[in-house]
Design an enzyme around this catalytic site. Structure first.
Site, mmCIF file in Angstrom:
data_model
loop_
_atom_site.group_PDB
_atom_site.id
_atom_site.type_symbol
_atom_site.label_atom_id
_atom_site.label_comp_id
_atom_site.label_asym_id
_atom_site.label_seq_id
_atom_site.Cartn_x
_atom_site.Cartn_y
_atom_site.Cartn_z
ATOM 1 N N ASP A 137 0.836 -1.195 0.000
ATOM 2 C CA ASP A 137 0.000 0.000 0.000
ATOM 3 C C ASP A 137 0.872 1.247 0.000
ATOM 4 O O ASP A 137 2.012 1.235 0.485
ATOM 5 C CB ASP A 137 -0.904 0.021 1.237
ATOM 6 C CG ASP A 137 -2.033 -0.989 1.156
ATOM 7 O OD1 ASP A 137 -2.291 -1.506 0.054
ATOM 8 O OD2 ASP A 137 -2.645 -1.255 2.211
ATOM 9 N N ILE A 138 0.318 2.349 -0.481
ATOM 10 C CA ILE A 138 1.084 3.586 -0.570
ATOM 11 C C ILE A 138 1.633 4.010 0.797
ATOM 12 O O ILE A 138 2.734 4.542 0.897
ATOM 13 C CB ILE A 138 0.234 4.707 -1.206
ATOM 14 C CG1 ILE A 138 1.094 5.941 -1.492
ATOM 15 C CG2 ILE A 138 -0.963 5.067 -0.336
ATOM 16 C CD1 ILE A 138 0.398 6.995 -2.319
#
Length: 310
Positions: A137-138
């Site tokens: 995930d970012i």
């Protein structure tokens, strides 16, 4: 831009190369004359000692460079800073992804890890494409495995589907979590509920917080974040899923600290251990949980927030 000290270990891929050639692999955007000057000025050291450009390097050798603004600019133009290349062989790259950097090109994320690695490989003038085998995930930091070329990427993709690649995460959560267990709440993907499994182990707890080691057996989007929130233990800093805020932390306290995968050429298992970045380590120190972090074994690559521990 301020100068700093960057450290990394020579990879198996660089083993036997002359120092200047190994450095060129790490900073492919840099003119060779500039790298020779960096070495000649004693800015690149091994074991605290200045070294010559024609020194053959060995796998696991620790290197330290005293950077300059120009060196850091060229490292940025290369796509991957030298200390963020955690592992390399003829089929694979493992690259450190900091929190806040997207994996792929999407609206609003022209700068992303896949594009950076593509630029890095192109500057080396290599005849193949690279692609990430898995994603983070970012807001999650940690190592990402890239396959070199279509064949290698396909082989690693099958190993991922067969669950022969594993990732372990560190998560700081709100709540007192029992010793260990399994999270099995399903994850919504579109209109479907998909089965998901996360195994957890509580490393330590203090006050309202618990530090967990997570093994994501399946790989659903936001799996750990959703399942922990469903269990009543949302991740610190995870506003989307009800986690408590922490001053200065703008993403969930979630870090991939261990990646295991088979080396394609030998089928031997490779393990990359990556301590949490400085900001997360400082949070743990502030609440008295720093001593609970898993020990990082001596190895050729172990990054901490993009900085290798030597």
């Amino acid at each position: 831009m301020l100068a700093g000290m960057w450290q990394w270990h020579v990879s198996e891929f660089e083993h036997g190369q002359l120092l200047i050639d190994a450095l060129q692999l790490r900073v492919p955007a840099a003119p060779r004359a500039f790298l020779q000057q960096t070495i000649r000025k004693g800015r690149l050291r091994c074991g605290g000692q200045a070294v010559a450009a024609d020194l053959p390097v060995s796998s696991g050798m620790g290197l330290t460079v005293q950077t300059s603004a120009r060196f850091e600019e060229l490292a940025g133009l290369s796509g991957v800073p030298p200390q963020d290349l955690l592992y390399e062989d003829q089929h694979a790259l493992v690259i450190y992804k900091p929190a806040g950097l997207a994996m792929h090109l999407t609206p609003g994320h022209d700068d992303n890890l896949a594009s950076r690695v593509t630029r890095f490989i192109a500057l080396r003038h290599l005849p193949f494409r690279v692609a990430p085998v898995h994603r983070l995930d970012i807001g999650t930091s940690g190592p990402v495995l890239f396959g070199k070329g279509r064949w290698a990427t396909g082989q690693y993709g099958r190993l991922l589907m067969d669950r022969r690649l594993s990732k372990h995460y560190l998560a700081l959560v709100s709540g007192r979590v029992p010793g260990e267990g399994r999270l099995t709440s399903p994850i919504a993907e579109g209109e479907l509920l998909k089965p998901a499994l996360t195994c957890y182990r509580c490393l330590a707890a203090t006050g309202p917080f618990s530090l967990l080691d997570l093994d994501l057996v399946t790989g659903r989007q936001h799996q750990a974040r959703r399942q922990l929130a469903d269990a009543g233990w949302p991740i610190v800093g995870d506003r989307r899923y009800g986690g408590p805020p922490w001053p200065g932390l703008d993403h969930p306290f979630l870090h991939c600290h261990r990646l295991r995968f088979p080396v394609l050429a030998t089928r031997q298992l490779r393990q990359i251990d990556v301590p949490p970045p400085v900001q997360l380590a400082e949070i743990l120190a502030a609440i008295g949980l720093a001593a609970a972090l898993p020990a990082v074994p001596p190895q050729e690559n172990a990054a901490s927030g993009g900085q290798v521990q030597v």
